[in-house]
Design an enzyme around this catalytic site. Structure first.
Site, PDB file in Angstrom:
ATOM      1  N   SER A 290       0.791  -1.230   0.000  1.00 12.20           N
ATOM      2  CA  SER A 290       0.000   0.000   0.000  1.00 12.20           C
ATOM      3  C   SER A 290       0.820   1.274   0.000  1.00 12.20           C
ATOM      4  CB  SER A 290      -0.945   0.004   1.202  1.00 12.20           C
ATOM      5  OG  SER A 290      -0.219  -0.034   2.419  1.00 12.20           O
TER       6      SER A 290
ATOM      7  N   HIS B 146      -5.862  -3.845  -0.208  1.00 16.52           N
ATOM      8  CA  HIS B 146      -5.823  -2.781  -1.219  1.00 16.52           C
ATOM      9  C   HIS B 146      -6.048  -3.336  -2.631  1.00 16.52           C
ATOM     10  CE1 HIS B 146      -4.667   0.694   1.273  1.00 16.52           C
ATOM     11  NE2 HIS B 146      -4.085  -0.211   2.029  1.00 16.52           N
TER      12      HIS B 146
ATOM     13  N   LYS C 174     -12.388  -0.543   3.023  1.00 18.71           N
ATOM     14  CA  LYS C 174     -11.778   0.252   1.956  1.00 18.71           C
ATOM     15  C   LYS C 174     -12.738   0.306   0.762  1.00 18.71           C
ATOM     16  CE  LYS C 174      -6.971  -0.206   3.421  1.00 18.71           C
ATOM     17  NZ  LYS C 174      -7.223  -0.742   4.772  1.00 18.71           N
TER      18      LYS C 174
END
Length: 426
Positions: free
Chosen positions: A211, A239, A270
């Site tokens: 990330s 991610h 996320k």
């Protein structure tokens, strides 16, 4: 006196008493001096972190406390723009009303509702590998619980050198022997597996996407090495889930090896709605072991119903080609335009093929200064420095979203160019 005044009066008195009680607990001088010095050193080095306060929902354009005009947000993990998507918010609201605010319990006592089992099934079906899924309060908790539960002192963990802090902390909790390989270096991974050949079980742990750098792990090559050594492959896909790969199934799908990954940990906080929650998905046998031995699962409250509803709605959006495709097209167009224009302007960028695009600056104070100047131009970005990234590798990590318009992306690039020239970065 009215009941509301009595309540306010009682509350203020209680708060005052609490403040007095806390303030009377004197710290040992050695601790106070050490922490004071450490914080002063952080400020001098430009690594001290402050929090900007947002006064609106999370979206591409937000309001920040003490700012008179909206700013464009280019530092959220809101990759698909679902954090304030009407379907996600509506489902969260309906689950809150129907199922209550929370369970006041861990899962195995009285904290499992049908909606929790439904979401676990939905996640398992999303991956389509015939596995099972266990929910956690966060992906950090999922990483904290997995290694200690599944591995013993006779086993080995072979971990990528740039894995997320939660993986590192999870590894520390395990009694397994530890080996580390250079970031994304398959040859070194093979060497470390050779070094661990005396161990009973060998588990390779890697981020699917790193990330801080925006680099995608070479999972196809990693799978080849893992299988050669009869090892287990674990991937943290926080991610990547929801937007990487043709249908958003993550780094395994991106590399074409989803059916060769044994365990995936990821997040609901996320791309999948932006709230909270994490999970482990994979072999039903291993998931059953986690349900019975994973300490963050056994000793943490279950996910609130509103979070479950939001995640379920986000997964519905990602699982449906008609709703998914426009979001993915927008995200990757934005990322391509931003990277291309920034490179043409002369910025040094890290990463490849991802919506995380770090602008490399090196100096921590420079990164902090550039972030401040960008905010003055209406662009919300954050400087990252040690210990979040290695020393002398400070950067501004830009994150693109499907919610950004091309006009917003181009304005961000124009602002970077103007500030970059002023600071002599380009």
């Amino acid at each position: 006196m009215s009941s509301s005044l009595l309540l306010r009066s009682s509350s203020s008195k209680s708060s005052a008493v609490a403040r007095r009680l806390l303030s009377t607990a004197k710290l040992p001088s050695a601790l106070e001096e050490r922490i004071t010095t450490a914080l002063s050193d952080m400020k001098a080095a430009g690594t001290f972190k402050t929090e900007r306060v947002i006064t609106t929902p999370q979206r591409s354009s937000i309001n920040v406390q003490n700012s008179s005009t909206p700013v464009l947000n280019f530092c959220a993990n809101n990759y698909l723009g679902l954090a304030d998507h009407p379907h996600v918010v509506s489902r969260a609201t309906s689950y809150l009303q129907q199922w209550g605010n929370g369970l006041s319990s861990v899962r195995f006592i009285c904290g499992t509702q049908s909606i929790h089992k439904d979401l676990e099934t939905q996640i398992s079906e999303f991956y389509g590998t015939g596995g099972d899924t266990i929910l956690y309060a966060s992906c950090f908790d999922a990483n904290a619980g997995i290694f200690e539960s599944l591995l013993t002192a006779k086993d080995a963990i072979i971990s990528d050198s740039l894995n997320h802090a939660s993986i590192i902390d999870g590894v520390r909790l395990s009694k397994a022997q530890r080996f580390r390989y250079k970031n994304g270096d398959v040859a070194d991974l093979n060497e470390q597996l050779e070094n661990a050949k005396h161990c009973r079980v060998k588990l390779v742990a890697t981020d699917g996407v790193f990330s801080m750098d925006g680099n995608i792990a070479p999972l196809r090559d990693i799978c080849d090495v893992v299988e050669r050594h009869n090892a287990v492959l674990f991937v943290d896909d926080a991610h990547a889930t929801g937007f990487l790969g043709p249908t958003g199934r993550g780094s395994g799908e991106y590399a074409g090896v989803l059916d060769r990954v044994h365990l995936v940990n990821s997040t609901l906080g996320k791309a999948l709605g932006g709230a909270a929650g994490g999970y482990t998905t994979g072999s039903p046998l291993l998931i059953s072991m986690l349900r019975n031995t994973s300490r963050p699962y056994l000793f943490s409250n279950t996910l609130p119903p509103s979070v479950v509803g939001a995640a379920a709605a986000a997964l519905d959006i990602v699982s449906n080609e008609e709703t998914r495709t426009p979001l993915l097209n927008s995200l990757w167009t934005n990322a391509k335009v931003f990277r291309q224009r920034m490179q043409e302007a002369g910025f040094v960028l890290a990463g490849k093929d991802h919506a995380i695009i770090p602008v490399m600056l090196g100096d921590a104070k420079l990164a902090a200064k550039m972030a401040e100047m960008m905010l003055e131009r209406g662009i919300y970005v954050v400087g990252f420095s040690y210990p979040v990234v290695p020393k002398d590798m400070a950067r501004i990590r830009v994150q693109l979203s499907a919610a950004h318009t091309l006009d917003q992306v181009n304005y961000a690039v124009d602002s970077f160019i103007a500030v970059g020239r002023e600071l002599k970065v380009i």
